[in-house]
Design a protein around this motif. Structure first.
Motif, PDB file in Angstrom:
ATOM      1  N   SER A   1       0.857  -1.086  -0.049  1.00  0.00           N
ATOM      2  CA  SER A   1      -0.095  -0.017  -0.133  1.00  0.00           C
ATOM      3  C   SER A   1       0.796   1.190  -0.084  1.00  0.00           C
ATOM      4  O   SER A   1       1.994   1.018   0.082  1.00  0.00           O
ATOM      5  CB  SER A   1      -1.011  -0.061   1.187  1.00  0.00           C
ATOM      6  N   PRO A   2       0.380   2.297  -0.065  1.00  0.00           N
ATOM      7  CA  PRO A   2       1.309   3.693  -0.253  1.00  0.00           C
ATOM      8  C   PRO A   2       2.077   3.732   1.158  1.00  0.00           C
ATOM      9  O   PRO A   2       3.192   4.422   0.750  1.00  0.00           O
ATOM     10  CB  PRO A   2       0.485   4.728  -0.349  1.00  0.00           C
ATOM     11  N   GLN A   3       1.866   3.064   2.172  1.00  0.00           N
ATOM     12  CA  GLN A   3       2.572   3.363   3.484  1.00  0.00           C
ATOM     13  C   GLN A   3       3.135   2.113   3.826  1.00  0.00           C
ATOM     14  O   GLN A   3       3.803   2.025   5.054  1.00  0.00           O
ATOM     15  CB  GLN A   3       1.533   4.219   4.440  1.00  0.00           C
TER      16      GLN A   3
ATOM     17  N   LEU B   1       9.690 -10.852   7.399  1.00  0.00           N
ATOM     18  CA  LEU B   1       9.185 -11.086   8.907  1.00  0.00           C
ATOM     19  C   LEU B   1       7.882 -10.432   8.918  1.00  0.00           C
ATOM     20  O   LEU B   1       7.538 -10.075  10.423  1.00  0.00           O
ATOM     21  CB  LEU B   1      10.304 -10.230   9.652  1.00  0.00           C
ATOM     22  N   GLY B   2       6.947 -10.346   8.059  1.00  0.00           N
ATOM     23  CA  GLY B   2       5.685  -9.783   8.025  1.00  0.00           C
ATOM     24  C   GLY B   2       5.439  -8.426   7.463  1.00  0.00           C
ATOM     25  O   GLY B   2       6.052  -7.983   6.423  1.00  0.00           O
ATOM     26  N   GLN B   3       4.522  -7.476   8.059  1.00  0.00           N
ATOM     27  CA  GLN B   3       4.089  -6.329   7.533  1.00  0.00           C
ATOM     28  C   GLN B   3       4.415  -4.980   8.487  1.00  0.00           C
ATOM     29  O   GLN B   3       4.299  -5.064   9.627  1.00  0.00           O
ATOM     30  CB  GLN B   3       2.761  -6.156   7.081  1.00  0.00           C
ATOM     31  N   LEU B   4       5.128  -4.069   7.560  1.00  0.00           N
ATOM     32  CA  LEU B   4       5.412  -2.682   8.352  1.00  0.00           C
ATOM     33  C   LEU B   4       4.864  -1.644   7.640  1.00  0.00           C
ATOM     34  O   LEU B   4       5.034  -1.564   6.611  1.00  0.00           O
ATOM     35  CB  LEU B   4       7.160  -2.610   8.478  1.00  0.00           C
ATOM     36  N   CYS B   5       4.666  -0.671   8.392  1.00  0.00           N
ATOM     37  CA  CYS B   5       3.974   0.684   7.536  1.00  0.00           C
ATOM     38  C   CYS B   5       4.610   1.722   8.505  1.00  0.00           C
ATOM     39  O   CYS B   5       5.044   1.786   9.634  1.00  0.00           O
ATOM     40  CB  CYS B   5       2.478   0.609   8.049  1.00  0.00           C
ATOM     41  N   ARG B   6       4.388   3.144   7.589  1.00  0.00           N
ATOM     42  CA  ARG B   6       4.936   4.333   8.160  1.00  0.00           C
ATOM     43  C   ARG B   6       3.864   5.278   8.137  1.00  0.00           C
ATOM     44  O   ARG B   6       3.022   4.995   7.372  1.00  0.00           O
ATOM     45  CB  ARG B   6       6.138   4.420   7.723  1.00  0.00           C
ATOM     46  N   THR B   7       3.963   6.489   8.583  1.00  0.00           N
ATOM     47  CA  THR B   7       3.046   7.494   8.623  1.00  0.00           C
ATOM     48  C   THR B   7       2.930   8.252   7.159  1.00  0.00           C
ATOM     49  O   THR B   7       2.104   8.781   6.819  1.00  0.00           O
ATOM     50  CB  THR B   7       3.074   8.393   9.472  1.00  0.00           C
ATOM     51  N   THR B   8       4.236   8.005   6.414  1.00  0.00           N
ATOM     52  CA  THR B   8       4.255   9.008   5.119  1.00  0.00           C
ATOM     53  C   THR B   8       4.264   7.949   3.776  1.00  0.00           C
ATOM     54  O   THR B   8       4.744   6.674   4.297  1.00  0.00           O
ATOM     55  CB  THR B   8       5.358   9.788   5.070  1.00  0.00           C
ATOM     56  N   ASP B   9       3.866   8.371   2.830  1.00  0.00           N
ATOM     57  CA  ASP B   9       3.707   7.338   1.610  1.00  0.00           C
ATOM     58  C   ASP B   9       5.181   7.174   1.148  1.00  0.00           C
ATOM     59  O   ASP B   9       6.278   7.830   1.297  1.00  0.00           O
ATOM     60  CB  ASP B   9       3.082   8.227   0.288  1.00  0.00           C
ATOM     61  N   VAL B  10       5.331   5.845   0.610  1.00  0.00           N
ATOM     62  CA  VAL B  10       6.812   5.667   0.151  1.00  0.00           C
ATOM     63  C   VAL B  10       6.520   5.934  -1.408  1.00  0.00           C
ATOM     64  O   VAL B  10       5.757   5.602  -2.115  1.00  0.00           O
ATOM     65  CB  VAL B  10       6.892   3.989   0.136  1.00  0.00           C
ATOM     66  N   ALA B  11       7.875   6.400  -1.886  1.00  0.00           N
ATOM     67  CA  ALA B  11       7.942   6.949  -3.158  1.00  0.00           C
ATOM     68  C   ALA B  11       8.178   5.624  -4.305  1.00  0.00           C
ATOM     69  O   ALA B  11       9.164   5.553  -4.740  1.00  0.00           O
ATOM     70  CB  ALA B  11       9.053   7.944  -3.294  1.00  0.00           C
ATOM     71  N   CYS B  12       6.948   5.050  -4.599  1.00  0.00           N
ATOM     72  CA  CYS B  12       6.918   4.039  -5.434  1.00  0.00           C
ATOM     73  C   CYS B  12       5.790   3.393  -5.487  1.00  0.00           C
ATOM     74  O   CYS B  12       4.688   3.677  -4.702  1.00  0.00           O
ATOM     75  CB  CYS B  12       7.887   2.963  -4.357  1.00  0.00           C
TER      76      CYS B  12
END
Length: 348
Positions: free
Chosen positions: A250-252, A258-269
């Motif tokens: 997803s965008p973030q 090792l699973g799924q990780l997310c962050r608060t800002t979009d990834v440039a991809c």
């Protein structure tokens, strides 16, 4: 905001047809300690020599206190720049006493003023009782302090330190780095350190420029360089860690072994694109109850901690810092979990 003491603006420096440094810029505010960090041959000492006035510029400008001291059309003499310098080999005078070395740059002062300044500097660097000794009677660490006292005695507006700890053993280097930082902060001295050792850089500097092939790849605080590297080069150069293959779901958010990780800002991809995620040793926590398992491939005892190299089922490896009372055998499977406050990913 205070004006910059030093402004290095798009400078290029070279020899014959080759540029050693190209398009390099950074600034220092009063009282800041900067560092140029990089491997041998990256151009960091060339930058220092250009600031000191020992190298001419092919492009750009260098300003001190708002005054241009180097450009393609003008070059203020080194002795007129108000710059102090601590050299790699200290460059102390063997025929002078410790006090004589510190007093060397104080010829404009009266005898009593110079003696008072020398006494103040020697007390500052912890050598108050050694003024009558000669350089050969001192240890390497004491010589380094004399060199620092001599450079600070004329109260320079900028201090340059060129690999000042490289001749000392590792333990002394680390301790002296912290002491030098404390001295520079106590005197409000603006300084630039050049080193290839990131531990020195972290111990001394407020801001660090990671250099490669004559360019600064990233300029920032030690914290930012470690936790928010701008590219793979900085990520690999600063600290320890591994890059594991991942996919953007997803965008973030990314997904990897090792699973799924997310962050608060979009990834440039774009969603679905292939990525790599940076995993630091302090991101990987030991937890026997975790369903995630990894095999101990090797370990290095560091006193309070072990640095474990761990193997994942895919064949990828991780590094993990684990308190040393968890003494696991090589070949043993241990439970791990990720605790990451900074998700750093790079597009492949």
């Amino acid at each position: 905001m205070a004006d910059n003491i030093l402004s290095v603006n798009q400078i290029s420096v070279g020899f014959a047809r080759r540029n050693i440094v190209e398009g390099l810029s950074f600034q220092l505010q009063p009282g800041d300690i900067g560092c140029l960090l990089g491997a041998s041959g990256c151009g960091k000492t060339t930058v220092l020599r250009a600031i000191a006035g020992f190298e001419n510029l092919r492009a750009g400008t260098i300003s001190l206190d708002g005054q241009i001291v180097s450009s393609t059309s003008q070059q203020l003499a080194p002795q007129l720049r108000g710059i102090g310098m601590v050299f790699q080999d200290y460059a102390l005078f063997p025929h002078l006493t410790v006090a004589g070395n510190v007093a060397f740059g104080l010829k404009s002062l009266s005898k009593s003023e110079a003696e008072a300044r020398v006494a103040k500097m020697l007390a500052l660097v912890g050598l108050a009782d050694l003024g009558a000794r000669y350089i050969h009677e001192l240890s390497g660490g004491q010589q380094q302090r004399v060199a620092l006292a001599r450079a600070l005695a004329p109260q320079p507006r900028l201090l340059l330190l060129d690999e000042p700890f490289s001749n000392l053993d590792v333990e002394l280097r680390e301790r002296l780095g912290q002491e030098v930082r404390a001295i520079l902060k106590a005197t409000g001295t603006t300084a630039i350190l050049v080193t290839h050792d990131q531990h020195e850089a972290f111990a001394v500097a407020d801001q660090i420029g990671v250099m490669s092939e004559g360019h600064i790849r990233q300029w920032g605080s030690p914290y930012d360089l470690y936790h928010e590297p701008v590219d793979r080069f900085v990520a690999n150069f600063i600290g320890e860690g591994v890059l594991l293959p991942a996919r953007l779901t997803s965008p973030q958010c990314i997904e990897f072994e090792l699973g799924q990780l997310c962050r608060t800002t979009d990834v440039a991809c774009c969603v679905g694109c292939d990525m790599e995620v940076l995993i630091r040793p302090d991101d990987v926590q030991h937890n026997d109850a975790s369903p995630l398992k990894a095999k101990v491939l090797s370990k290095a005892f560091r006193g309070a901690e072990f640095m474990y190299t761990l193997g994942l089922p895919s064949g990828q490896t991780l590094l993990s810092l684990v308190p040393s009372h968890h003494n696991h055998a090589i070949g043993e499977d241990i439970g791990i979990e990720l605790e990451m406050d900074h998700l750093i990913v790079f597009k492949t």
